[in-house]
Enzyme design. Sequence first.
Site, PDB file in Angstrom:
ATOM      1  N   ASN A 101       0.797  -1.201   0.031  1.00  0.00           N
ATOM      2  CA  ASN A 101      -0.102  -0.038  -0.045  1.00  0.00           C
ATOM      3  C   ASN A 101       0.732   1.269  -0.058  1.00  0.00           C
ATOM      4  O   ASN A 101       2.131   1.138  -0.012  1.00  0.00           O
ATOM      5  CB  ASN A 101      -1.087   0.181   1.268  1.00  0.00           C
ATOM      6  CG  ASN A 101      -2.380   0.667   1.003  1.00  0.00           C
ATOM      7  OD1 ASN A 101      -2.313   1.655   0.339  1.00  0.00           O
ATOM      8  ND2 ASN A 101      -3.397  -0.143   1.392  1.00  0.00           N
ATOM      9  N   HIS A 117      22.514   1.693  14.296  1.00  0.00           N
ATOM     10  CA  HIS A 117      23.797   2.667  14.262  1.00  0.00           C
ATOM     11  C   HIS A 117      24.325   2.161  15.684  1.00  0.00           C
ATOM     12  O   HIS A 117      23.853   1.944  16.527  1.00  0.00           O
ATOM     13  CB  HIS A 117      23.333   4.060  14.195  1.00  0.00           C
ATOM     14  CG  HIS A 117      22.578   4.209  12.760  1.00  0.00           C
ATOM     15  ND1 HIS A 117      23.512   4.489  11.529  1.00  0.00           N
ATOM     16  CD2 HIS A 117      21.258   4.560  12.458  1.00  0.00           C
ATOM     17  CE1 HIS A 117      22.533   4.689  10.648  1.00  0.00           C
ATOM     18  NE2 HIS A 117      21.242   4.812  11.066  1.00  0.00           N
ATOM     19  N   GLY A 129      -1.629  -0.849   8.702  1.00  0.00           N
ATOM     20  CA  GLY A 129      -1.067   0.398   8.457  1.00  0.00           C
ATOM     21  C   GLY A 129      -0.166   0.662   9.819  1.00  0.00           C
ATOM     22  O   GLY A 129      -0.204   0.414  10.779  1.00  0.00           O
ATOM     23  N   LYS A 166       3.598  -8.041  20.600  1.00  0.00           N
ATOM     24  CA  LYS A 166       3.573  -9.349  21.241  1.00  0.00           C
ATOM     25  C   LYS A 166       2.488 -10.013  20.524  1.00  0.00           C
ATOM     26  O   LYS A 166       1.436  -9.571  20.244  1.00  0.00           O
ATOM     27  CB  LYS A 166       3.286  -8.967  22.805  1.00  0.00           C
ATOM     28  CG  LYS A 166       4.254  -8.154  23.524  1.00  0.00           C
ATOM     29  CD  LYS A 166       3.917  -7.991  24.900  1.00  0.00           C
ATOM     30  CE  LYS A 166       4.927  -7.270  25.781  1.00  0.00           C
ATOM     31  NZ  LYS A 166       6.203  -7.010  25.602  1.00  0.00           N
ATOM     32  N   ARG A 215      -2.735 -13.949  20.084  1.00  0.00           N
ATOM     33  CA  ARG A 215      -3.250 -15.042  20.017  1.00  0.00           C
ATOM     34  C   ARG A 215      -3.133 -15.723  18.756  1.00  0.00           C
ATOM     35  O   ARG A 215      -2.760 -15.445  17.728  1.00  0.00           O
ATOM     36  CB  ARG A 215      -4.718 -14.994  20.246  1.00  0.00           C
ATOM     37  CG  ARG A 215      -5.494 -14.557  19.127  1.00  0.00           C
ATOM     38  CD  ARG A 215      -7.156 -14.580  19.133  1.00  0.00           C
ATOM     39  NE  ARG A 215      -7.825 -14.085  18.161  1.00  0.00           N
ATOM     40  CZ  ARG A 215      -8.352 -14.666  17.232  1.00  0.00           C
ATOM     41  NH1 ARG A 215      -8.210 -15.949  16.910  1.00  0.00           N
ATOM     42  NH2 ARG A 215      -9.159 -14.090  16.484  1.00  0.00           N
TER      43      ARG A 215
END
Length: 193
Positions: free
Chosen positions: A84, A114, A141, A179, A182
């Site tokens: 997108n 860096h 997004g 994280k 499920r």
Amino acid sequence: MTSEKEKSFAGEWYDPNGDSDLIAEREKAMELCQDINLLHIKNPKRDKFLTELFPRKGDNVVILNPIWADYGLYSTIGDGTFINHNAFLMDGGTITIGKNCLIGPNCGMYTATHALDPIERRTGIETALPIVIEDDVWLGGDVTILPGVTIGKGSIIGAKSLVNKDIPANVIAVGNPCKVLREITDSDKILTT
């Protein structure tokens, strides 16, 4: 003697501005991105420029404007993948996007890191670690993926997530840091056969 480019792909500290090949490849990518982003999506020149920017782009790949890449050459995009608007592929290290992936708007994939020490950081040295997005992954997004991360096949990453560690296959993962929420199961299917 090892070149800066060779050091880069070996995961070693390197100077991206100390190698004429890397500089030329970045400049070429910048020109191609600008050319692509100025063209209408149906302009036949756009496809030619996209193939030049991403020579490892599969079939039936859709990439919307604008698109940004540091090199393009070091990204692989699998068949049927959709990218997108306003994606950025910082492919100083390799970026591998599998088949049939959905990449949401404003997603960034960053392979470079860096030096932590500010004096060393001024030298411009960096390392670049590969990013792997396996087949059938959906990135919502504004997802950010950091160096060295692999996202397993079929997983979904929720919008605005920061992915700083590997995500296993067939899970929904969200957050900053990202994280696992499920697993994706048969009960998630919409269509019945």
